[in-house]
Design a protein around this motif. Structure first.
Motif, PDB file in Angstrom:
ATOM      1  N   ALA A   8      -9.806 -63.422  30.335  1.00  0.00           N
ATOM      2  CA  ALA A   8      -8.501 -64.026  30.637  1.00  0.00           C
ATOM      3  C   ALA A   8      -8.238 -65.177  29.671  1.00  0.00           C
ATOM      4  O   ALA A   8      -7.145 -65.306  29.108  1.00  0.00           O
ATOM      5  CB  ALA A   8      -8.464 -64.521  32.078  1.00  0.00           C
ATOM      6  N   GLY A   9      -9.250 -66.004  29.467  1.00  0.00           N
ATOM      7  CA  GLY A   9      -9.109 -67.117  28.539  1.00  0.00           C
ATOM      8  C   GLY A   9      -8.883 -66.656  27.109  1.00  0.00           C
ATOM      9  O   GLY A   9      -8.052 -67.203  26.390  1.00  0.00           O
ATOM     10  N   CYS A  10      -9.615 -65.607  26.709  1.00  0.00           N
ATOM     11  CA  CYS A  10      -9.493 -65.098  25.339  1.00  0.00           C
ATOM     12  C   CYS A  10      -8.082 -64.604  25.042  1.00  0.00           C
ATOM     13  O   CYS A  10      -7.552 -64.827  23.952  1.00  0.00           O
ATOM     14  CB  CYS A  10     -10.493 -63.958  25.121  1.00  0.00           C
ATOM     15  N   HIS A  11      -7.475 -63.917  26.015  1.00  0.00           N
ATOM     16  CA  HIS A  11      -6.137 -63.350  25.785  1.00  0.00           C
ATOM     17  C   HIS A  11      -5.012 -64.353  26.062  1.00  0.00           C
ATOM     18  O   HIS A  11      -3.853 -64.075  25.754  1.00  0.00           O
ATOM     19  CB  HIS A  11      -5.952 -62.100  26.646  1.00  0.00           C
ATOM     20  N   ALA A  12      -5.355 -65.505  26.624  1.00  0.00           N
ATOM     21  CA  ALA A  12      -4.335 -66.529  26.892  1.00  0.00           C
ATOM     22  C   ALA A  12      -4.120 -67.439  25.683  1.00  0.00           C
ATOM     23  O   ALA A  12      -3.129 -68.176  25.623  1.00  0.00           O
ATOM     24  CB  ALA A  12      -4.746 -67.372  28.091  1.00  0.00           C
ATOM     25  N   ILE A  13      -5.024 -67.376  24.712  1.00  0.00           N
ATOM     26  CA  ILE A  13      -4.946 -68.272  23.556  1.00  0.00           C
ATOM     27  C   ILE A  13      -4.164 -67.623  22.415  1.00  0.00           C
ATOM     28  O   ILE A  13      -4.488 -66.519  21.978  1.00  0.00           O
ATOM     29  CB  ILE A  13      -6.358 -68.645  23.072  1.00  0.00           C
ATOM     30  N   ASN A  14      -3.145 -68.310  21.959  1.00  0.00           N
ATOM     31  CA  ASN A  14      -2.337 -67.851  20.830  1.00  0.00           C
ATOM     32  C   ASN A  14      -2.989 -68.364  19.553  1.00  0.00           C
ATOM     33  O   ASN A  14      -2.722 -69.477  19.088  1.00  0.00           O
ATOM     34  CB  ASN A  14      -0.902 -68.360  20.950  1.00  0.00           C
ATOM     35  N   ARG A  15      -3.844 -67.548  18.979  1.00  0.00           N
ATOM     36  CA  ARG A  15      -4.634 -67.960  17.830  1.00  0.00           C
ATOM     37  C   ARG A  15      -3.772 -68.200  16.585  1.00  0.00           C
ATOM     38  O   ARG A  15      -4.040 -69.112  15.802  1.00  0.00           O
ATOM     39  CB  ARG A  15      -5.707 -66.912  17.553  1.00  0.00           C
ATOM     40  N   ASP A  16      -2.767 -67.368  16.391  1.00  0.00           N
ATOM     41  CA  ASP A  16      -1.889 -67.549  15.228  1.00  0.00           C
ATOM     42  C   ASP A  16      -1.167 -68.892  15.300  1.00  0.00           C
ATOM     43  O   ASP A  16      -1.027 -69.584  14.282  1.00  0.00           O
ATOM     44  CB  ASP A  16      -0.869 -66.412  15.155  1.00  0.00           C
ATOM     45  N   ALA A  17      -0.706 -69.249  16.489  1.00  0.00           N
ATOM     46  CA  ALA A  17      -0.017 -70.530  16.651  1.00  0.00           C
ATOM     47  C   ALA A  17      -0.967 -71.694  16.389  1.00  0.00           C
ATOM     48  O   ALA A  17      -0.595 -72.671  15.725  1.00  0.00           O
ATOM     49  CB  ALA A  17       0.561 -70.633  18.056  1.00  0.00           C
ATOM     50  N   HIS A  48      -9.228 -59.984  20.077  1.00  0.00           N
ATOM     51  CA  HIS A  48      -8.573 -60.563  21.249  1.00  0.00           C
ATOM     52  C   HIS A  48      -7.137 -60.939  20.873  1.00  0.00           C
ATOM     53  O   HIS A  48      -6.903 -61.931  20.181  1.00  0.00           O
ATOM     54  CB  HIS A  48      -9.316 -61.810  21.730  1.00  0.00           C
ATOM     55  N   THR A  49      -6.185 -60.153  21.305  1.00  0.00           N
ATOM     56  CA  THR A  49      -4.779 -60.421  21.016  1.00  0.00           C
ATOM     57  C   THR A  49      -4.207 -61.406  22.025  1.00  0.00           C
ATOM     58  O   THR A  49      -4.686 -61.501  23.161  1.00  0.00           O
ATOM     59  CB  THR A  49      -3.967 -59.121  21.065  1.00  0.00           C
ATOM     60  N   TYR A  50      -3.190 -62.129  21.609  1.00  0.00           N
ATOM     61  CA  TYR A  50      -2.493 -63.029  22.523  1.00  0.00           C
ATOM     62  C   TYR A  50      -1.641 -62.190  23.455  1.00  0.00           C
ATOM     63  O   TYR A  50      -0.686 -61.527  23.029  1.00  0.00           O
ATOM     64  CB  TYR A  50      -1.626 -63.994  21.726  1.00  0.00           C
ATOM     65  N   ASN A  51      -1.992 -62.171  24.727  1.00  0.00           N
ATOM     66  CA  ASN A  51      -1.311 -61.326  25.698  1.00  0.00           C
ATOM     67  C   ASN A  51      -1.350 -62.002  27.070  1.00  0.00           C
ATOM     68  O   ASN A  51      -2.276 -61.777  27.858  1.00  0.00           O
ATOM     69  CB  ASN A  51      -1.974 -59.949  25.758  1.00  0.00           C
TER      70      ASN A  51
END
Length: 223
Positions: A8-17, A48-51
């Protein structure tokens, strides 16, 4: 300890941003901490995509409620990164408290035998002269630092074999396997790579570093 909460944490993070804010667009986002210019890099990993919706679904599946604490070393950009992640996690219903600590206190807490810390942030220099300098240190088994405190035989075996074989292609396969375990289990939420930017007078020639980041001072000269 809950895989669904970690994912849940991995997909909640917007890495590109995060990358764009912290590196001002000079960084890059790769599946793990392995940069694209390292021989063990592979682009066919389950990144891990931002989702946010997937993050919410994983959070619900975990059944975990309440706050957790992320322990960081009090320095930039760690503080800024933690604040941005805190805001992103809150959007999917995860409340994270940031604990900024002096470096020695942070290290003592994270590598303590009782492993009572909830989460922490790390940064390292990549690529390294050898992949084991990174994988053996951060993701190795017995006798290694193993910062996250995970106990995963598949991960440990892949890292151990990657250090033992000499053939580059075989090594790449073992390190790919190690990365697959890290991503599938959500042990780490990998963020971004930030390149070193150096500035020198045009008169200074042969400005370069080794893979550990140290200057090749003996090979530089002033024109």
């Amino acid at each position: 300890n809950d895989k669904h909460l970690r994912l849940a944490g991995c997909h909640a993070i917007n890495r590109d941003a995060l990358m764009k804010v912290i590196t001002r667009g000079y960084g890059s986002v790769t599946p793990t901490l392995v940069p694209s210019n390292w021989f063990i890099y592979t682009n066919d990993l389950p990144i891990h995509t931002y989702n946010p919706e997937k993050a919410k679904a994983y959070l619900k599946k975990s059944g975990v409620t309440g706050d957790f604490t992320c322990s960081i070393i009090q320095r930039d950009p760690d503080t800024q990164i933690a604040q941005l992640i805190q805001a992103q996690l809150k959007e999917v219903g995860i409340n994270m408290t940031v604990e900024a600590m002096e470096r020695k206190a942070w290290v003592a807490k994270v590598i303590a035998e009782d492993r009572k810390f909830h989460a922490g942030t790390l940064m390292t220099k990549v690529p390294a002269p050898d992949p084991d300098f990174v994988f053996g240190l951060y993701f190795g088994g017995k006798g290694k630092l193993n910062w996250s405190g995970v106990n995963d035989k598949a991960l440990f075996d892949a890292v151990e074999m990657g250090a033992k074989v000499f053939d580059e292609q075989k090594r790449k396969e073992y390190y790919k396997r190690a990365q697959e375990v890290l991503l599938n289990e959500g042990y780490y939420a990998f963020l971004f790579n930030r390149p070193i930017k150096d500035v020198a007078s045009k008169g200074v020639k042969n400005v370069r570093r080794d893979l550990n980041g140290a200057w090749y001072i003996g090979e530089m000269w002033v024109e």
